[in-house]
Design an enzyme around this catalytic site. Structure first.
Site, mmCIF file in Angstrom:
data_model
loop_
_atom_site.group_PDB
_atom_site.id
_atom_site.type_symbol
_atom_site.label_atom_id
_atom_site.label_comp_id
_atom_site.label_asym_id
_atom_site.label_seq_id
_atom_site.Cartn_x
_atom_site.Cartn_y
_atom_site.Cartn_z
ATOM 1 N N ARG A 40 0.816 -1.232 0.000
ATOM 2 C CA ARG A 40 0.000 0.000 0.000
ATOM 3 C C ARG A 40 0.841 1.270 0.000
ATOM 4 O O ARG A 40 0.394 2.327 0.421
ATOM 5 C CB ARG A 40 -0.963 0.034 1.190
ATOM 6 C CG ARG A 40 -1.957 -1.097 1.180
ATOM 7 C CD ARG A 40 -3.144 -0.799 2.047
ATOM 8 N NE ARG A 40 -4.040 -1.923 2.073
ATOM 9 C CZ ARG A 40 -3.927 -2.951 2.925
ATOM 10 N NH1 ARG A 40 -2.968 -2.951 3.827
ATOM 11 N NH2 ARG A 40 -4.771 -3.936 2.865
ATOM 12 N N LYS A 65 3.090 11.770 -11.192
ATOM 13 C CA LYS A 65 2.179 10.917 -11.949
ATOM 14 C C LYS A 65 2.908 9.623 -12.232
ATOM 15 O O LYS A 65 3.984 9.635 -12.843
ATOM 16 C CB LYS A 65 1.829 11.587 -13.271
ATOM 17 C CG LYS A 65 0.719 12.586 -13.198
ATOM 18 C CD LYS A 65 0.208 12.743 -14.619
ATOM 19 C CE LYS A 65 -0.539 13.995 -14.852
ATOM 20 N NZ LYS A 65 -0.844 14.152 -16.287
ATOM 21 N N GLU A 77 9.794 18.053 -25.120
ATOM 22 C CA GLU A 77 9.058 18.483 -23.904
ATOM 23 C C GLU A 77 9.551 19.865 -23.458
ATOM 24 O O GLU A 77 8.789 20.658 -22.925
ATOM 25 C CB GLU A 77 9.223 17.472 -22.758
ATOM 26 C CG GLU A 77 8.666 16.084 -23.047
ATOM 27 C CD GLU A 77 7.148 15.941 -22.877
ATOM 28 O OE1 GLU A 77 6.460 16.948 -22.608
ATOM 29 O OE2 GLU A 77 6.667 14.805 -23.027
ATOM 30 N N ASN A 101 -0.649 19.326 -21.158
ATOM 31 C CA ASN A 101 -0.995 18.328 -22.170
ATOM 32 C C ASN A 101 -0.898 18.853 -23.592
ATOM 33 O O ASN A 101 -1.255 18.146 -24.539
ATOM 34 C CB ASN A 101 -2.424 17.817 -21.936
ATOM 35 C CG ASN A 101 -2.498 16.999 -20.679
ATOM 36 O OD1 ASN A 101 -1.555 16.290 -20.340
ATOM 37 N ND2 ASN A 101 -3.590 17.109 -19.947
ATOM 38 N N HIS A 156 -0.122 16.641 -26.541
ATOM 39 C CA HIS A 156 -0.230 15.259 -26.081
ATOM 40 C C HIS A 156 -1.512 14.556 -26.509
ATOM 41 O O HIS A 156 -1.556 13.334 -26.515
ATOM 42 C CB HIS A 156 -0.102 15.187 -24.554
ATOM 43 C CG HIS A 156 1.308 15.312 -24.081
ATOM 44 N ND1 HIS A 156 2.076 16.436 -24.300
ATOM 45 C CD2 HIS A 156 2.108 14.446 -23.399
ATOM 46 C CE1 HIS A 156 3.266 16.262 -23.772
ATOM 47 N NE2 HIS A 156 3.328 15.055 -23.223
ATOM 48 N N HIS A 196 7.825 9.037 -27.604
ATOM 49 C CA HIS A 196 6.908 9.970 -26.936
ATOM 50 C C HIS A 196 7.150 11.421 -27.381
ATOM 51 O O HIS A 196 6.229 12.109 -27.822
ATOM 52 C CB HIS A 196 7.058 9.830 -25.416
ATOM 53 C CG HIS A 196 6.167 10.742 -24.644
ATOM 54 N ND1 HIS A 196 4.821 10.519 -24.524
ATOM 55 C CD2 HIS A 196 6.424 11.894 -23.986
ATOM 56 C CE1 HIS A 196 4.281 11.498 -23.806
ATOM 57 N NE2 HIS A 196 5.234 12.344 -23.462
HETATM 58 N N1 NAD Z 1 5.055 10.974 -15.086
HETATM 59 C C1 NAD Z 1 5.056 12.019 -15.850
HETATM 60 O O1 NAD Z 1 4.697 13.116 -15.446
HETATM 61 C C2 NAD Z 1 5.573 11.886 -17.243
HETATM 62 C C3 NAD Z 1 5.877 13.020 -17.981
HETATM 63 C C4 NAD Z 1 6.392 12.865 -19.261
HETATM 64 C C5 NAD Z 1 6.589 11.616 -19.782
HETATM 65 N N2 NAD Z 1 6.283 10.517 -19.045
HETATM 66 C C6 NAD Z 1 6.501 9.167 -19.575
HETATM 67 O O2 NAD Z 1 7.875 8.989 -19.799
HETATM 68 C C7 NAD Z 1 8.058 7.993 -20.812
HETATM 69 C C8 NAD Z 1 9.099 8.444 -21.788
HETATM 70 O O3 NAD Z 1 10.297 8.679 -21.093
HETATM 71 P P1 NAD Z 1 11.719 8.516 -21.800
HETATM 72 O O4 NAD Z 1 11.699 9.236 -23.083
HETATM 73 O O5 NAD Z 1 12.730 8.827 -20.796
HETATM 74 O O6 NAD Z 1 11.704 6.987 -22.207
HETATM 75 P P2 NAD Z 1 12.583 5.742 -21.678
HETATM 76 O O7 NAD Z 1 12.507 5.623 -20.228
HETATM 77 O O8 NAD Z 1 12.133 4.586 -22.492
HETATM 78 O O9 NAD Z 1 14.067 6.138 -22.074
HETATM 79 C C9 NAD Z 1 14.385 6.258 -23.430
HETATM 80 C C10 NAD Z 1 15.577 5.389 -23.821
HETATM 81 O O10 NAD Z 1 16.759 6.014 -23.357
HETATM 82 C C11 NAD Z 1 17.531 5.095 -22.607
HETATM 83 N N3 NAD Z 1 18.244 5.867 -21.600
HETATM 84 C C12 NAD Z 1 17.751 6.471 -20.500
HETATM 85 N N4 NAD Z 1 18.715 7.167 -19.883
HETATM 86 C C13 NAD Z 1 19.854 6.990 -20.586
HETATM 87 C C14 NAD Z 1 21.176 7.479 -20.467
HETATM 88 N N5 NAD Z 1 21.533 8.330 -19.487
HETATM 89 N N6 NAD Z 1 22.088 7.103 -21.377
HETATM 90 C C15 NAD Z 1 21.731 6.284 -22.410
HETATM 91 N N7 NAD Z 1 20.494 5.799 -22.583
HETATM 92 C C16 NAD Z 1 19.560 6.155 -21.681
HETATM 93 C C17 NAD Z 1 16.545 4.107 -22.077
HETATM 94 O O11 NAD Z 1 17.144 2.882 -21.772
HETATM 95 C C18 NAD Z 1 15.555 3.997 -23.229
HETATM 96 O O12 NAD Z 1 16.046 3.091 -24.181
HETATM 97 C C19 NAD Z 1 6.701 7.795 -21.436
HETATM 98 O O13 NAD Z 1 6.172 6.577 -20.981
HETATM 99 C C20 NAD Z 1 5.867 8.939 -20.913
HETATM 100 O O14 NAD Z 1 4.500 8.616 -20.808
HETATM 101 C C21 NAD Z 1 5.795 10.640 -17.790
HETATM 102 ZN ZN ZN Z 2 5.032 14.147 -22.378
#
Ligand code: NAD
Ligand code: ZN
Length: 364
Positions: free
Chosen positions: A124, A146, A188, A248, A251, A267
């Protein structure tokens, strides 16, 4: 005989936390050891980040002989689902991760959202610390709590609001990001600039060579600025009841494209295409000038981001996806649309038919 028992659960909650920007991975490990001396530590990461930083980080955590475990999931958005969450929970419970545990999310947005959601529901809720390693995660997903997993019917459909205990941001980790993933994060950053900060937009226009060369000083400025902008929004509207919806921008169409492409479009790339499409809708609605839309188009291209909806996209499916988005009301979709570079309006209601005619050929 009826009776009623009132359970009074009104309470004041303090979910405040600190974001430490400009720290190193080693320093972060030291801080975690100092702050959580009695918690068993479980690092959740992905396969890429594990290879690059997993051993080093785990070594730093075990420096004082403390117990620390590392659990990796396959890299990529396809891991952000209920199966992977269940699998992580099985692995955590097998090694007896109890209420006295700490989850450390070391990775991009996928790891942050997934590990945060695991932390939110295991026993929890147990505390978690985030170490975002991608630009996208550093400027966006590490602020605001989030956490979620995706569902075939939509992104982030199952999740929670669950704030981390602390966030450590090491900018030097960005050096190993692939150019495509780096640009993905820039999308972003551009989003923040369009909806909230004309000054940031100008900085991005004038400094693209430095930014693309990942100059530490400019990245520090950008990451600080974006986290602070998001902080201001989240502080006023943690649960996305109104103001937070402006984040958003790009988005609504972006998420639909991301899902339709089965995540072949990343993304940030999808958000880039979504931003330009939504800015065009704003122009057609008379909310934004053609000149400003053209400026956004130029900036996205300057950073090598895609701007066109892929030619083979099935518009019917795309619009169906947008109306399935959890932000839609009675089938109408609520868009965040820019009104100028640096400001936006949330909750603009458009029917699928309107959006379709706008996207396919301008206003009818
Ligand atoms: N919670 C929120 O408020 C919020 C906001 C924006 C996006 N998101 C979510 O985030 C996700 C996208 O995040 P992302 O773009 O980081 O994707 P991801 O976590 O898949 O990372 C992208 C790629 O980069 C690699 N990577 C990460 N750090 C690295 C580093 N330092 N060196 C080399 N490679 C590295 C990862 O292994 C992966 O292959 C989506 O699912 C999206 O919905 C969440
Ligand atoms: Zn986003």
């Amino acid at each position: 005989m009826k009776s009623k028992i009132h359970i009074n659960l009104k309470r004041v909650v303090d979910n405040s936390y600190d974001l430490v920007i400009g720290t190193s991975l080693k320093e972060a490990a030291g801080e975690i050891l100092r702050l959580y001396p009695n918690r068993r530590k479980f690092v959740i990461t992905d396969s890429h980040v594990k290879k690059l930083y997993g051993g080093k980080f785990l070594g730093a955590l075990r420096r004082t002989g403390e117990e620390a475990h590392l659990l990796a999931v396959p890299a990529g958005e396809r891991s952000k689902n209920r199966n992977t969450k269940g699998d992580l929970e099985d692995r955590l419970l097998k090694v007896r991760a109890g209420r006295d545990s700490l989850i450390i999310a070391l990775g991009g947005g996928v790891v942050g959202d997934l590990a945060g959601f695991v932390a939110a529901t295991l026993h929890r809720g147990i505390p978690f610390v985030q170490i975002p390693t991608s630009l996208l995660a550093q400027v966006d997903s590490s602020v605001g709590g989030k956490v979620a997993v995706d569902h075939p019917l939509g992104k982030n459909l199952i999740g929670a609001f669950y704030q981390p205990d602390r966030v450590f941001i090491d900018l030097s980790l960005l050096k190993t990001l692939s150019p495509r993933e780096f640009r993905n994060g820039i999308a972003e950053v551009i989003k923040y600039a369009v909806i909230l900060d004309a000054g940031l937009f100008k900085l991005l226009e004038s400094s693209s060579p430095l930014v693309l060369a990942r100059d530490n000083d400019i990245l520090l400025k950008i990451v600080q600025r974006c986290c602070d902008l998001k902080r201001q929004i989240v502080e006023k509207d943690e649960r996305e009841l109104d103001l937070r919806r402006i984040l958003n921008f790009g988005h609504t169409i972006g998420h639909a494209l991301e899902l339709l492409s089965n995540f072949r479009i990343l993304h940030g790339e999808a958000v880039s295409i979504g931003m330009l499409a939504e800015a065009r809708i704003a122009e057609w609605k008379g909310m934004m000038t053609h000149r400003e839309v053209a400026r956004l188009d130029r900036l996205l291209r300057q950073y090598g981001l895609p701007t066109a909806i892929p030619r083979r996209t099935d518009f019917g499916k795309l619009l169906l996806m947008t109306s399935r988005d959890k932000k839609s009301i009675d089938g109408d979709v609520r868009y965040t649309l820019p009104v100028a570079i640096g400001s936006a309006a949330a909750g603009v209601r458009l029917t699928a038919a309107q959006v379709r005619s706008l996207l396919q050929g301008g206003p009818s």
